[in-house]
Enzyme design. Sequence first.
Site, short mmCIF file in Angstrom:
data_model
loop_
_atom_site.label_atom_id
_atom_site.label_comp_id
_atom_site.label_asym_id
_atom_site.label_seq_id
_atom_site.Cartn_x
_atom_site.Cartn_y
_atom_site.Cartn_z
N CYS A 114 0.83 -1.21 0.00
CA CYS A 114 0.00 0.00 0.00
C CYS A 114 0.86 1.26 0.00
O CYS A 114 0.48 2.27 -0.60
CB CYS A 114 -0.94 -0.01 1.21
SG CYS A 114 -2.18 1.29 1.15
N GLU A 158 -3.97 -5.18 -4.05
CA GLU A 158 -4.00 -3.82 -4.58
C GLU A 158 -4.60 -3.81 -5.98
O GLU A 158 -5.43 -2.95 -6.31
CB GLU A 158 -2.58 -3.22 -4.61
CG GLU A 158 -2.02 -2.88 -3.25
CD GLU A 158 -2.76 -1.73 -2.58
OE1 GLU A 158 -3.33 -0.88 -3.29
OE2 GLU A 158 -2.77 -1.69 -1.34
#
Length: 221
Positions: free
Chosen positions: A136, A206
């Site tokens: 992230c 993601e």
Amino acid sequence: MALRDELWASIEDVYAAILDHPFIHGLTDGTLPREAFRHYVVQDSHYLRDYARALAVCAAKAPDEATTVQFAQDAAGAIAAERSLHEGFMVDFGSSVADATATEPVLPSTRAYVSYLMATVHNGSFAEGVAAVLPCYWIYARVGDALLAKGSPDELYGRWIATYGAEEFQETVRAVLDLVDRIGEDLSAGERARMLEHFATTARYEWMFWDAAWRGERWPV
């Protein structure tokens, strides 16, 4: 090989798929449907609260005071990002983050991602937790940097790109990567392998997060 290099080499194909995703292309050419971006913002608001908690667990498990402070500050920063960046976007949509997250559910990809994060940071070692939270940081920094030169004809999307391409965010990520390399100096082969596994898994999440927004993911039943 430095640990950061080994980690990134393990997800080169995932990162390429992220850059090639229509959600990302739509940010830079301005064609991303507003509803897809709103979906992303609402789910990211749900996600960031748990991501901040995951960073706080990393802070609690950190081996020294400086690293505790580093992750504690980043946890606070994740909350601040939700309150400022997302609130600004939701105002443009005629709503607010508080209203949206109170009325719209956490959807499957978001739930799966945060569940994996929380399980890893709580049940794994400090190094494993860092590997799980790292994509992230790092993927957003790489995407932001890659898109910054392109910009966007859409002011809303340009604002998002500028946030993650900004030097302040890049500096935060460099500090975490320096920590990752220090962690790598004393790792056993088994723990290094577990870090690679967690890192690759959350990198895939993601991609799934952006794809879910693009598809307008909902609970099927």
